[in-house]
Design an enzyme around this catalytic site. Structure first.
Site, PDB file in Angstrom:
ATOM      1  N   LYS A   1      29.147  20.736  29.308  1.00 26.05           N
ATOM      2  CA  LYS A   1      27.731  20.390  29.077  1.00 26.05           C
ATOM      3  C   LYS A   1      27.187  19.420  30.135  1.00 26.05           C
ATOM      4  O   LYS A   1      26.003  19.466  30.463  1.00 26.05           O
ATOM      5  CB  LYS A   1      27.541  19.823  27.671  1.00 26.05           C
ATOM      6  CG  LYS A   1      27.705  20.902  26.597  1.00 26.05           C
ATOM      7  CD  LYS A   1      27.414  20.385  25.212  1.00 26.05           C
ATOM      8  CE  LYS A   1      27.719  21.470  24.179  1.00 26.05           C
ATOM      9  NZ  LYS A   1      27.438  21.055  22.820  1.00 26.05           N
TER      10      LYS A   1
ATOM     11  N   ASP B   1      21.077  21.097  20.719  1.00 25.47           N
ATOM     12  CA  ASP B   1      21.968  20.565  19.671  1.00 25.47           C
ATOM     13  C   ASP B   1      21.212  19.656  18.698  1.00 25.47           C
ATOM     14  O   ASP B   1      21.400  19.733  17.485  1.00 25.47           O
ATOM     15  CB  ASP B   1      23.119  19.764  20.302  1.00 25.47           C
ATOM     16  CG  ASP B   1      24.222  20.671  20.845  1.00 25.47           C
ATOM     17  OD1 ASP B   1      24.297  21.838  20.424  1.00 25.47           O
ATOM     18  OD2 ASP B   1      24.994  20.211  21.702  1.00 25.47           O
TER      19      ASP B   1
HETATM   20  P1  NDP Z   1      33.675  14.688  23.261  1.00 22.15           P
HETATM   21  O1  NDP Z   1      35.059  14.983  23.723  1.00 22.15           O
HETATM   22  O2  NDP Z   1      32.578  14.512  24.254  1.00 22.15           O
HETATM   23  O3  NDP Z   1      33.694  13.326  22.368  1.00 22.15           O
HETATM   24  C1  NDP Z   1      34.679  13.144  21.379  1.00 22.15           C
HETATM   25  C2  NDP Z   1      34.298  11.965  20.483  1.00 22.15           C
HETATM   26  O4  NDP Z   1      35.249  11.901  19.396  1.00 22.15           O
HETATM   27  C3  NDP Z   1      34.352  10.611  21.172  1.00 22.15           C
HETATM   28  O5  NDP Z   1      33.383   9.774  20.615  1.00 22.15           O
HETATM   29  C4  NDP Z   1      35.776  10.109  20.834  1.00 22.15           C
HETATM   30  O6  NDP Z   1      35.922   8.716  20.855  1.00 22.15           O
HETATM   31  C5  NDP Z   1      35.883  10.607  19.407  1.00 22.15           C
HETATM   32  N1  NDP Z   1      37.272  10.778  18.979  1.00 22.15           N
HETATM   33  C6  NDP Z   1      38.178  11.655  19.463  1.00 22.15           C
HETATM   34  N2  NDP Z   1      39.349  11.538  18.790  1.00 22.15           N
HETATM   35  C7  NDP Z   1      39.167  10.557  17.868  1.00 22.15           C
HETATM   36  C8  NDP Z   1      40.008   9.975  16.872  1.00 22.15           C
HETATM   37  N3  NDP Z   1      41.274  10.364  16.705  1.00 22.15           N
HETATM   38  N4  NDP Z   1      39.493   9.024  16.075  1.00 22.15           N
HETATM   39  C9  NDP Z   1      38.204   8.618  16.220  1.00 22.15           C
HETATM   40  N5  NDP Z   1      37.361   9.126  17.160  1.00 22.15           N
HETATM   41  C10 NDP Z   1      37.841  10.084  17.976  1.00 22.15           C
HETATM   42  O7  NDP Z   1      33.336  15.847  22.209  1.00 22.15           O
HETATM   43  P2  NDP Z   1      31.855  16.321  21.765  1.00 22.15           P
HETATM   44  O8  NDP Z   1      31.048  15.096  21.526  1.00 22.15           O
HETATM   45  O9  NDP Z   1      31.341  17.337  22.696  1.00 22.15           O
HETATM   46  O10 NDP Z   1      32.124  17.081  20.387  1.00 22.15           O
HETATM   47  C11 NDP Z   1      32.432  16.390  19.169  1.00 22.15           C
HETATM   48  C12 NDP Z   1      32.571  17.396  18.035  1.00 22.15           C
HETATM   49  O11 NDP Z   1      31.304  17.951  17.697  1.00 22.15           O
HETATM   50  C13 NDP Z   1      33.457  18.578  18.429  1.00 22.15           C
HETATM   51  O12 NDP Z   1      34.425  18.718  17.417  1.00 22.15           O
HETATM   52  C14 NDP Z   1      32.537  19.764  18.464  1.00 22.15           C
HETATM   53  O13 NDP Z   1      33.183  20.943  17.995  1.00 22.15           O
HETATM   54  C15 NDP Z   1      31.425  19.351  17.507  1.00 22.15           C
HETATM   55  N6  NDP Z   1      30.122  20.000  17.860  1.00 22.15           N
HETATM   56  C16 NDP Z   1      29.515  20.810  16.929  1.00 22.15           C
HETATM   57  C17 NDP Z   1      28.294  21.417  17.213  1.00 22.15           C
HETATM   58  C18 NDP Z   1      27.638  22.296  16.185  1.00 22.15           C
HETATM   59  O14 NDP Z   1      26.687  23.016  16.527  1.00 22.15           O
HETATM   60  N7  NDP Z   1      28.059  22.275  14.925  1.00 22.15           N
HETATM   61  C19 NDP Z   1      27.601  21.227  18.501  1.00 22.15           C
HETATM   62  C20 NDP Z   1      28.304  20.330  19.400  1.00 22.15           C
HETATM   63  C21 NDP Z   1      29.536  19.759  19.074  1.00 22.15           C
HETATM   64  P3  NDP Z   1      36.290   7.912  22.224  1.00 22.15           P
HETATM   65  O15 NDP Z   1      35.000   7.794  22.988  1.00 22.15           O
HETATM   66  O16 NDP Z   1      36.805   6.624  21.759  1.00 22.15           O
HETATM   67  O17 NDP Z   1      37.309   8.761  22.944  1.00 22.15           O
END
Ligand code: NDP
Length: 279
Positions: free
Chosen positions: A65, A101
């Site tokens: 993205k 989104d």
């Molecule tokens: P990113 O990889 O950009 O961000 C991941 C986020 O999750 C970060 O804030 C990260 O924290 C946090 N995180 C990861 N692992 C953990 C953990 N074990 N405990 C706590 N926090 C954690 O992913 P995206 O933001 O692109 O996507 C996030 C989710 O949203 C995905 O699962 C995706 O499938 C879903 N999604 C759904 C959509 C829909 O239409 N329904 C559209 C877009 C996304 P940190 O910064 O500390 O690493």
């Protein structure tokens, strides 16, 4: 026949081809929509190749993205604010980038789920691409308060600083999960990918106000652990992100085709299919 695609890596699991096939069946548009996997270091080349083959537009999913945002020749206001693009449209002038989104989440919450945001206390968990994409539309919905909480509190603060100007009248702040102690929220939105690691954001007790709504951007089985934990912690209503997925797709479809599909009917059909597959 006009061609569209979702480009990601991995992308085999994507429901977007099925959703757009249902939109096509409903609207009779002369188009097809496929999933295309791009090499992790080859997003721009994959887009140009698809364009060269006659593609008219593409959705963009993990992990591209931000690459899509950099590649676009022109960005919509909401894509600019998000710093991320999930919808590309190929025109004679170049590549237009948009982000659907946020509008997808808001439509699902407010229209499909009757969960108003105006005047509410909203907690957004996560500070990654998805959180970035939904933050400005959430602020535009005029919550009384919006808090971003993330595992890396520095990342939450960076996101807050970048978009602080959109806060309006809301009490808008950011921090780590532990900083939430003593706060209560009416709407809690999980935009982390913690469930992929079978983990839960460690929320302090009392985060869910009486009658609170818990929403996970993930859908199906992957969302269930967070939603069950939310219920146990006091959430009165819960929903997964399947509706957001359908609504963001509907918005992309409308951008490309100038026709808005009946997303409610497609969401119901998809839920039936997922329930059938789970049996
Ligand atoms: P990113 O990889 O950009 O961000 C991941 C986020 O999750 C970060 O804030 C990260 O924290 C946090 N995180 C990861 N692992 C953990 C953990 N074990 N405990 C706590 N926090 C954690 O992913 P995206 O933001 O692109 O996507 C996030 C989710 O949203 C995905 O699962 C995706 O499938 C879903 N999604 C759904 C959509 C829909 O239409 N329904 C559209 C877009 C996304 P940190 O910064 O500390 O690493």
């Amino acid at each position: 026949m006009d061609r569209y695609a979702v480009i990601g890596n991995p992308v085999e699991h994507s429901k977007s081809p099925r959703i757009h096939a249902l939109f096509v069946r409903q609207t009779g548009q002369d188009m097809r929509y496929d999933a295309r996997c791009a090499p992790r270091d080859g997003f721009a080349a994959a887009v140009q190749a698809f364009r060269g083959e006659g593609g008219r537009g593409a959705n963009v999913t993990v992990p591209f993205k931000l690459d899509a945002c950099a590649l676009a020749d022109a960005l919509s206001t909401r894509a600019q604010a998000a710093g991320a693009v999930n919808t590309l449209t190929f025109t004679d002038e170049g590549i237009a980038g948009d982000n659907t989104d946020g509008v997808g989440l808001l439509r699902d919450l407010i229209v499909n789920l009757a969960c108003p945001l105006a005047g509410q206390r909203v907690l957004l968990l996560g500070a990654g691409g998805a959180a970035r994409g939904v933050l400005v539309p959430l602020l535009d919905a005029r919550p009384a308060k919006l808090v971003i909480a993330n595992r890396s509190s520095a990342r939450a603060r960076e996101l807050h600083a970048a978009l602080a100007a959109h806060g309006g009248q809301a009490a808008f702040r950011a921090g780590g999960f532990a900083d939430l102690a003593g706060d209560a929220f009416d709407v809690v939105i999980n935009a982390t990918s913690a469930s992929l690691e079978h983990a839960l954001p460690p929320l302090p007790q009392g985060v869910f106000a009486p009658g609170a709504f818990a929403y996970d951007l993930m859908y199906g089985e992957a969302a269930q652990a967070f939603l069950a934990a939310s219920r146990a912690a006091g959430a009165a209503r819960c929903a997964d992100g399947l509706g957001m997925l359908v609504e963001q797709a509907a918005e992309s479809f409308a951008i490309w085709r100038g026709v808005r599909p009946d997303s409610g009917a497609v969401l119901a059909e998809l839920r039936r299919e997922l329930a059938g597959a789970a049996r």
